[in-house]
Design a protein around this motif. Structure first.
Motif, PDB file in Angstrom:
ATOM      1  N   ASP A  61       0.835  -1.207   0.000  1.00 26.56           N
ATOM      2  CA  ASP A  61       0.000   0.000   0.000  1.00 26.56           C
ATOM      3  C   ASP A  61       0.866   1.252   0.000  1.00 26.56           C
ATOM      4  N   GLN A  62       0.532   2.196  -0.855  1.00 20.55           N
ATOM      5  CA  GLN A  62       1.260   3.462  -0.910  1.00 20.55           C
ATOM      6  C   GLN A  62       0.611   4.434   0.055  1.00 20.55           C
ATOM      7  N   VAL A  63       1.397   4.958   0.978  1.00 20.61           N
ATOM      8  CA  VAL A  63       0.873   5.891   1.968  1.00 20.61           C
ATOM      9  C   VAL A  63       0.762   7.281   1.345  1.00 20.61           C
ATOM     10  N   ILE A  64      -0.368   7.927   1.544  1.00 17.79           N
ATOM     11  CA  ILE A  64      -0.544   9.292   1.053  1.00 17.79           C
ATOM     12  C   ILE A  64       0.266  10.235   1.939  1.00 17.79           C
ATOM     13  N   PRO A  65       1.224  10.969   1.378  1.00 17.93           N
ATOM     14  CA  PRO A  65       2.064  11.849   2.194  1.00 17.93           C
ATOM     15  C   PRO A  65       1.229  12.880   2.957  1.00 17.93           C
ATOM     16  N   THR A  66       1.607  13.116   4.202  1.00 16.84           N
ATOM     17  CA  THR A  66       0.929  14.123   5.005  1.00 16.84           C
ATOM     18  C   THR A  66       1.258  15.516   4.475  1.00 16.84           C
ATOM     19  N   LYS A  67       0.250  16.373   4.403  1.00 19.27           N
ATOM     20  CA  LYS A  67       0.472  17.733   3.930  1.00 19.27           C
ATOM     21  C   LYS A  67       1.440  18.458   4.862  1.00 19.27           C
ATOM     22  N   VAL A  68       2.234  19.347   4.269  1.00 19.48           N
ATOM     23  CA  VAL A  68       3.220  20.102   5.054  1.00 19.48           C
ATOM     24  C   VAL A  68       2.537  20.875   6.178  1.00 19.48           C
ATOM     25  N   LYS A  69       1.377  21.433   5.888  1.00 21.85           N
ATOM     26  CA  LYS A  69       0.635  22.197   6.893  1.00 21.85           C
ATOM     27  C   LYS A  69       0.322  21.329   8.105  1.00 21.85           C
ATOM     28  N   GLN A 108       1.951  18.590   8.970  1.00 19.70           N
ATOM     29  CA  GLN A 108       3.204  18.229   9.627  1.00 19.70           C
ATOM     30  C   GLN A 108       3.645  19.322  10.590  1.00 19.70           C
ATOM     31  N   LEU A 109       3.540  20.570  10.140  1.00 18.67           N
ATOM     32  CA  LEU A 109       3.974  21.690  10.979  1.00 18.67           C
ATOM     33  C   LEU A 109       3.095  21.848  12.214  1.00 18.67           C
ATOM     34  N   GLN A 110       1.828  21.420  12.104  1.00 15.44           N
ATOM     35  CA  GLN A 110       0.927  21.513  13.250  1.00 15.44           C
ATOM     36  C   GLN A 110       1.457  20.736  14.449  1.00 15.44           C
ATOM     37  N   VAL A 111       2.165  19.635  14.172  1.00 15.72           N
ATOM     38  CA  VAL A 111       2.717  18.814  15.253  1.00 15.72           C
ATOM     39  C   VAL A 111       3.652  19.626  16.137  1.00 15.72           C
ATOM     40  N   LEU A 112       4.449  20.494  15.506  1.00 11.35           N
ATOM     41  CA  LEU A 112       5.450  21.276  16.240  1.00 11.35           C
ATOM     42  C   LEU A 112       4.849  22.489  16.945  1.00 11.35           C
ATOM     43  N   LEU A 113       3.552  22.696  16.771  1.00 14.79           N
ATOM     44  CA  LEU A 113       2.892  23.842  17.404  1.00 14.79           C
ATOM     45  C   LEU A 113       2.012  23.425  18.577  1.00 14.79           C
ATOM     46  N   LYS A 114       2.046  22.140  18.917  1.00 17.71           N
ATOM     47  CA  LYS A 114       1.210  21.630  20.001  1.00 17.71           C
ATOM     48  C   LYS A 114       2.032  21.481  21.282  1.00 17.71           C
ATOM     49  N   PRO A 115       1.737  22.292  22.318  1.00 19.84           N
ATOM     50  CA  PRO A 115       2.541  22.274  23.547  1.00 19.84           C
ATOM     51  C   PRO A 115       2.619  20.898  24.218  1.00 19.84           C
ATOM     52  N   ARG A 116       1.498  20.155  24.214  1.00 21.05           N
ATOM     53  CA  ARG A 116       1.516  18.856  24.898  1.00 21.05           C
ATOM     54  C   ARG A 116       2.419  17.861  24.173  1.00 21.05           C
ATOM     55  N   LEU A 117       2.458  17.934  22.839  1.00 24.92           N
ATOM     56  CA  LEU A 117       3.366  17.060  22.095  1.00 24.92           C
ATOM     57  C   LEU A 117       4.818  17.459  22.336  1.00 24.92           C
ATOM     58  N   VAL A 158       2.394   9.666  23.193  1.00 28.60           N
ATOM     59  CA  VAL A 158       2.432  10.517  21.995  1.00 28.60           C
ATOM     60  C   VAL A 158       1.249  10.206  21.078  1.00 28.60           C
ATOM     61  N   VAL A 159       0.946   8.921  20.899  1.00 30.86           N
ATOM     62  CA  VAL A 159      -0.176   8.535  20.033  1.00 30.86           C
ATOM     63  C   VAL A 159      -1.486   9.099  20.577  1.00 30.86           C
ATOM     64  N   LYS A 160      -1.703   8.994  21.888  1.00 25.32           N
ATOM     65  CA  LYS A 160      -2.953   9.485  22.494  1.00 25.32           C
ATOM     66  C   LYS A 160      -3.098  10.994  22.320  1.00 25.32           C
ATOM     67  N   ILE A 161      -2.004  11.727  22.513  1.00 25.74           N
ATOM     68  CA  ILE A 161      -2.070  13.176  22.340  1.00 25.74           C
ATOM     69  C   ILE A 161      -2.303  13.523  20.866  1.00 25.74           C
ATOM     70  N   PRO A 213      -4.908  14.818  14.557  1.00 27.69           N
ATOM     71  CA  PRO A 213      -5.396  13.543  14.019  1.00 27.69           C
ATOM     72  C   PRO A 213      -4.976  13.271  12.575  1.00 27.69           C
ATOM     73  N   LYS A 214      -4.615  14.313  11.826  1.00 19.25           N
ATOM     74  CA  LYS A 214      -4.206  14.123  10.437  1.00 19.25           C
ATOM     75  C   LYS A 214      -2.702  13.851  10.298  1.00 19.25           C
ATOM     76  N   ALA A 215      -1.989  13.894  11.417  1.00 17.84           N
ATOM     77  CA  ALA A 215      -0.530  13.736  11.345  1.00 17.84           C
ATOM     78  C   ALA A 215      -0.016  12.844  12.477  1.00 17.84           C
ATOM     79  N   ILE A 216      -0.748  11.769  12.762  1.00  9.52           N
ATOM     80  CA  ILE A 216      -0.330  10.876  13.839  1.00  9.52           C
ATOM     81  C   ILE A 216       1.013  10.232  13.518  1.00  9.52           C
ATOM     82  N   ASP A 217       1.187   9.785  12.263  1.00  7.54           N
ATOM     83  CA  ASP A 217       2.448   9.149  11.873  1.00  7.54           C
ATOM     84  C   ASP A 217       3.623  10.114  12.017  1.00  7.54           C
TER      85      ASP A 217
END
Length: 388
Positions: free
Chosen positions: A183-191, A193-202, A315-318, A324-328
């Motif tokens: 299965d080919q994974v659909i790449p996560t949008k850059v937007k 991906q960047l959201q991950v780095l803006l979440k204080p709990r993560l 990390v997965v739970k947070i 939710p669009k960038a769990i991986d």
């Protein structure tokens, strides 16, 4: 389970061996290449830097490639890196080879889980991931002590030759057994991906990971010289102690997972980081006794890697709640955080050895792990506030 899954498992075994086997070889490499122990310790740090860079960056770069192409390219890079290490004429060349193999490591564990699940039916996906990661655990139990023994008996270069042959077998197995129709994974949008780095709990979760592994590797990087210079063990015996350490790591992984399942990741991590801090503090005083240091190292192994399931689950739970669009991506960054911790811990340990003594690496590591415990307590407090 399909044979292709065992090719992935062998790849994980080879990669896990080359990452951690260096710990048992540091004194030999330092003597042979004429560098200091702290300089040899950078072989741990810079490998981890390669992993930390490779995990998010190369995963994004290869996002649109066929999964099998990525896998075989990674294993080819891994084999080349270890061959360069085997033939390294200088310390600088060995450093370059370690960074090269670290790049392959980072991407492999980012895509490996997804590949494993693509090889089996839905009801067997969890088992497939567990089997693949067994390769990493078995590497700690058998590959690392065996590689340490080979390096001590036949020279450290022989260890890298052994690992490159393992990688070559895994590469051939993957080329033959892994299907082209994964299965080919659909790449996560850059937007996203960047959201991950803006979440204080993560970010706090990544801090827990960095501090927890930073504290461990402040001392673990120099375990071999500690065992030889303080406890008085012969170099040939270090491999046996590493074997015991690997067994305790395997037990700790299972125990840590069950603890996180039963009480939740935060409560489990509080117990594990507290135990790790106490054990490292105890090592400061037990490293001069052959019997007590072996007992301490065995307990240390159980706590040191028992926190992996809890940290990943946290990390997965947070990510499920906040991104939710960038769990991986969130999980991939936690893999990077593990290796940032390893790199920083090795550098701190090297600085301590250079300016103080080997013995001081243990209590300083304990302080860093105590900071991980404090960060975990803060994460638990924030979780309660969010629930309320």
């Amino acid at each position: 389970m399909p044979l292709a899954l065992w090719a992935l498992t062998l790849s994980a075994f080879a990669i896990g061996t080359t990452e951690f086997v260096i710990v048992g070889l540091i004194p030999i490499i330092a003597d042979d290449l004429g560098v200091s122990l702290p300089s040899a310790g950078l072989l741990v740090s810079l490998y981890a830097v390669g992993v930390a860079i490779g995990a998010p960056v190369l995963t994004a770069v290869t996002g649109r490639w066929k999964r099998k192409t990525v896998l075989t390219s990674l294993m080819a890079l891994f084999v080349i890196g270890n061959i360069v290490a085997w033939q390294a004429p200088s310390y600088e060349t060995l450093i370059a080879a370690r960074v090269l193999t670290g790049l392959a490591h980072g991407v492999f564990f980012s895509i490996g889980s997804m590949m494993a699940t693509s090889l089996v039916s839905k009801e067997k996906q969890a088992s497939a991931i567990a089997i693949m990661f067994t390769g990493l655990t078995v590497a700690l139990v058998t590959g690392v002590p065996l590689g340490t023994w080979v390096g001590q008996v036949f020279g450290w270069r022989s260890t890298f030759l052994m690992v490159s042959l393992l990688g070559l077998i895994a590469l051939i197995g993957s080329a033959i057994l892994v299907p082209n129709t994964l299965d080919q994974v659909i790449p996560t949008k850059v937007k996203d991906q960047l959201q991950v780095l803006l979440k204080p709990r993560l970010l706090l979760a990544y801090t827990m990971t960095i501090l927890g592994y930073g504290g461990t590797f402040t001392a673990f990087t120099f375990l071999a010289p500690i065992l030889q210079q303080h406890a008085g063990f012969a170099a040939s015996f270090v491999g046996f102690i590493m074997l015991g350490y690997g067994v305790s790591v395997a037990v700790g992984n299972v125990w840590g997972g069950k603890l996180a399942d039963k009480y939740g990741p935060i409560k489990a991590l509080k117990v594990l980081f507290l135990g790790l801090s106490i054990t490292l503090l105890a090592l400061t005083f037990t490293m001069n006794s052959p019997l007590l240091v072996v007992i301490t190292v065995l307990v240390w192994g159980a706590f040191a890697f028992g926190n992996v399931p809890g940290l990943q689950l946290h990390v997965v739970k947070i990510a499920e709640q906040d991104t939710p669009k960038a769990i991986d991506v969130a999980v991939g960054l936690n893999i990077a955080a593990f290796n940032i911790g390893i790199a920083l811990g090795s550098v701190v340990g090297g600085h301590v050895v250079e300016t103080q003594t080997l013995q001081d690496t243990a209590w300083i590591g304990a302080i860093i792990c105590s900071a991980a415990l404090a960060a975990t307590c803060l994460a638990g407090h924030l979780d309660k506030q969010r629930i309320c």
